[in-house]
Design a protein around this motif. Sequence first.
Motif, PDB file in Angstrom:
ATOM      1  N   GLY A 154       0.813  -1.223   0.000  1.00 36.99           N
ATOM      2  CA  GLY A 154       0.000   0.000   0.000  1.00 36.99           C
ATOM      3  C   GLY A 154       0.840   1.263   0.000  1.00 36.99           C
ATOM      4  N   LEU A 155       2.027   1.185  -0.601  1.00 41.14           N
ATOM      5  CA  LEU A 155       2.920   2.343  -0.563  1.00 41.14           C
ATOM      6  C   LEU A 155       2.934   3.147  -1.865  1.00 41.14           C
ATOM      7  N   LEU A 156       2.126   2.714  -2.843  1.00 41.66           N
ATOM      8  CA  LEU A 156       2.067   3.504  -4.076  1.00 41.66           C
ATOM      9  C   LEU A 156       1.360   4.807  -3.779  1.00 41.66           C
ATOM     10  N   SER A 158       2.317   7.408  -2.379  1.00 42.22           N
ATOM     11  CA  SER A 158       2.564   8.066  -1.099  1.00 42.22           C
ATOM     12  C   SER A 158       4.003   8.539  -1.064  1.00 42.22           C
ATOM     13  N   THR A 160       5.835   8.495   1.480  1.00 47.60           N
ATOM     14  CA  THR A 160       6.581   7.501   2.258  1.00 47.60           C
ATOM     15  C   THR A 160       7.221   6.476   1.341  1.00 47.60           C
TER      16      THR A 160
ATOM     17  N   LEU B  15       4.533   3.862   8.606  1.00 52.57           N
ATOM     18  CA  LEU B  15       4.051   4.840   7.643  1.00 52.57           C
ATOM     19  C   LEU B  15       3.134   4.240   6.586  1.00 52.57           C
ATOM     20  N   THR B  16       2.954   2.916   6.630  1.00 54.51           N
ATOM     21  CA  THR B  16       2.076   2.285   5.650  1.00 54.51           C
ATOM     22  C   THR B  16       0.694   2.903   5.692  1.00 54.51           C
ATOM     23  N   CYS B  18      -0.228   5.766   5.766  1.00 54.81           N
ATOM     24  CA  CYS B  18      -0.447   6.923   4.896  1.00 54.81           C
ATOM     25  C   CYS B  18      -0.599   6.528   3.429  1.00 54.81           C
ATOM     26  N   GLY B  19      -0.608   5.207   3.147  1.00 54.77           N
ATOM     27  CA  GLY B  19      -0.695   4.752   1.768  1.00 54.77           C
ATOM     28  C   GLY B  19      -1.997   5.154   1.096  1.00 54.77           C
ATOM     29  N   SER B  20      -2.303   4.457   0.012  1.00 51.92           N
ATOM     30  CA  SER B  20      -3.479   4.869  -0.734  1.00 51.92           C
ATOM     31  C   SER B  20      -4.752   4.355  -0.075  1.00 51.92           C
ATOM     32  N   GLU B  22      -8.198   5.208  -1.960  1.00 51.36           N
ATOM     33  CA  GLU B  22      -8.877   6.238  -2.726  1.00 51.36           C
ATOM     34  C   GLU B  22     -10.164   5.758  -3.375  1.00 51.36           C
ATOM     35  N   GLU B  85      -1.639  -2.008 -12.012  1.00 47.39           N
ATOM     36  CA  GLU B  85      -2.209  -0.765 -11.482  1.00 47.39           C
ATOM     37  C   GLU B  85      -2.549   0.188 -12.617  1.00 47.39           C
TER      38      GLU B  85
END
Lengths: 297, 428
Positions: A154-156, A158, A160, B15-16, B18-20, B22, B85
Motif C-alpha cells: 500500500g505504498l504507491l 505516497s 513515504t 508509515l504504511t 499513509c498509503g493509498s 482512494e 495498477e
Amino acid sequence: MTETLTRPPVNTPPPPRKPTKRRRRAVAEEPGKRWLIHVPLVVYLLFTLIPFYWMIVFAVRPTGSTQLVPWPITLEHFDTVWNDIGFGIFFYNSVMIGLGVLVFVTILSTMGGYALARFKFRGQRVFLLALLCTQFIPGAMMLIPLFVIFKGAGLLNSLTGLVIAEVAFQLPLALILMSGFVRNISYELEEAAMVDGCSRMRAFFAVTLPQLKPALVAVGSFAFIGAWNQFLFALMFASRQDKFTLPVGLSYALGEFNTDFGALAAGGVVAAVPVVLVFAVVQRFLVQGLSAGAVKG
Amino acid sequence: MRRLLVAVAAAALALTACGSGETGGGDGKVTITFWDNNGGPARTPIYEELIKRFESANPNIHVEYVGIPSASVQQKYDTAIAGGETPDVGGVTTSYLAHLVGQEALAPVDDRINSGPLKDKLLPSLVETVRQTGPDGKLYLVPSSANMDVIWYRTDWFKDAGIEPPKTWDEFITAATKLTDTAANKYGYTIRGGAGSVFQLITEAYAYSGVDNFYEGGQSTLNDSANAELVDKIAKLYKKATPEADVNNSFTQMIAQFTGGSIGMMHHNLGSYSDVTKALGDKVAAIPLPVGPSGKRTVVPNPTDGFAVFKNSENQDAAWKFAEFLTSSESNSYWNEKVGQIPANTDVRSAAWIDKAAHVKMALGVMEDPATILVPAPVYLPQYSSITKTDSEPQYQKVLLGELSAQQFLDDMAKKLTEAQKEWEERK
C-alpha cells in the motif's frame, strides 16, 4: 639485471622540476603576465555560467522575445509553472522527500557504517561485496519488482513509498562511504573513553560522532540532492498528480509537439535554487568530508 | 545490522497507514482514473474543462486526472501493466498501441462503438489505421484526432519572391533554392537530420514515389528506386538551401529556427500549429506534402491519438462513458479546435471553427479525399523504432554528409524491415 645495476650511470638530465617551479612563480609575480592564469579561469567560468545565464534569461523574458539582456522582466513563466503546472505541490513533495531521505540515509548509514568499520562478523566481506554490487544494478531494472512490492504494502501514491525507495537505493553507497570515514577515526580515542567508564554507546556519541561531522554533512547533502533530482521512481510510483515531484513537473514543459522554453527555464530555476543553497551552506564541510579519507590522520 | 533492519521495517510499517485508500466512498459515487498521455500546460487545461463538463452531466462519476509527460508515457504504462495498477481510461496513440495490446492490457471497443452514438461517426481512414495496428483486427482505442505531416511555409517570403507554394516536389526544390539567401541568413528549407528524422524522410519518400504499400509480397518497398531518388534530392539541398547545423536538428531546433525567422519552409506536422502561429501570426500557412511524378497522393499516416479502456478497470462502463464523452462531437470539436488537429468525429466537420482553421481544413480535405492512398508504416513491429531510429538516424546523417548513397541507406533499412516483418508474421 646485474648488468644494468653495475653499468656506470648515464648522463642524467638535470631534474626538470626546479626550472618549472621558478617559471611558474615568475608568472604569478609579474603583473603583466597575470592574464596567463586569469584568462583561462575566466573562460572556464563563462563556460559554466553561460548555461545558467541562458536559463535565467529564458525564465524572465516574455515568450517570443530574443533579447540577450531581458528587459522588462516578466514573471509570467514562474506564474505558469507555479500555478498552472502545479510546482507549489511538487516543490512541497520534493522538499519532504529530500528531508526524509536525508534523515534516514544519514542515521542508517552512520549506524551501519560504524558497525561495518568497528565490528567483525561472519560474512562481513560478502556483505561489503554485496553492497558494492548493488551499485551495478540500474534503477530501471528494480522498477517493476519494487512496484509490485509497494503495491502489496500500500505504498504507491505516497511520499513515504518514494522515501523508502530512494533510501534503499542510496543506502549502499552511503554505508560504504561512512564505514570508510569511521575507519579513519582512531579507535584508541573510543577505547580510552571506555576505559574511563563510558559505555560503547556513549563513547560513540561523545567521541566519534563529533569527528564524523564532515562525513555527516557530505552523506546527508548528497542524499538530499539525490532525492531532489530523482525522476524515475517519482514518475512510476505516483499515479496522482498531487504526489509528483519537481523533476516530473519539469518534464511537463516538454510536450510531444511543443516545448515551452519559458516554463522549462523558470522550472529549472525553481528546482536549482535549493540545490545551490545547500551547496553554498555546506561546501566548506563537503571538501573536508570528501577528502577525509585521503590523508590518514 | 539488526538495528538497521529493525529501523527500516519499523519505518515502513509505521508509515504504511499513509498509503493509498482512494476507491469511491459509500455514496454510490464511482471514481475513475484518466491518464493524459501528453500532460502539460498546453493540454491539461483543455481536459480539465472537459472533465468539469462530464462530471456535471454525470454527477455519480468522478474523474481523477493524471497528466503523464509524453516522453515517459510508454514506460509508465508498462510499469503499471506489470504491477496491475493501470488506469481506467488512458490516452493512447497507435505508436505504442500494439505493445499494450500484446500485453493484453486493453479492452476492445468495437461493440461499444457500434451500439452507441459514435456508430458511423468516426473518420473511416482513422478507424482503419487503428484497426491495422492491432494484431487481431479489433479496435482497441477510439480515435479522437489525427495528425498529418505538412509543409509549413512563410506566405510573405513566397509573395516577395513572386512564387506560388509548391504542388510537386520539383517545384518544392526550386522554391527552396530560390528562397535561399545565405548572405542574409535566409534559407529556403530546413532538414530534420537529428532525432526523429527518418520517420519524416519516409513520409517524404512515399509522397514522392507514389508507392502505395509498405510491403509487397513480404518485401519492404522502402528501397524502391523512386524513394531513393527523393532522398537523394533532399540530401542535395543540404547546405545549399538549408543551414549547415541541420544535420543535428531535432524538431525543437527545427521549430526554433523556423519561428526565429530564418527559414522559408519546414516539414513538420499539424502539432506545431500553436508554436508557429504564436511566433509568425498570419505570415505562416500549411500545404500538404507535394506529390511526385506519378501524380498520386500517398500519405504515411502519423500515429493516431485516441482513448483506450483498460481491461483491469473495475468500472469499465463508467470508463467507456467517459471515453465516449471525450469523442462526442461537442467534446471532440472543443478539443481539436484548441490543439489544431484533425477531429475524428465526422460531425465536427460542420463546426464553424474548421472554416477559419485553414490548416485543419486542408488536412481534412486530404484525409477525406478518396484519391488519397494511406500507406501505414509498420509501427506494430517490435523492432520498428530501433530500426528507424537507433539504426537508421545516424546512417541518414551520413547520407546528408555525402558519405553514404541514398540507395544503400534505404537498402539496409528495407532489409531490416523485411526481416522484422517476416518474424512478426511467423509469430502471429
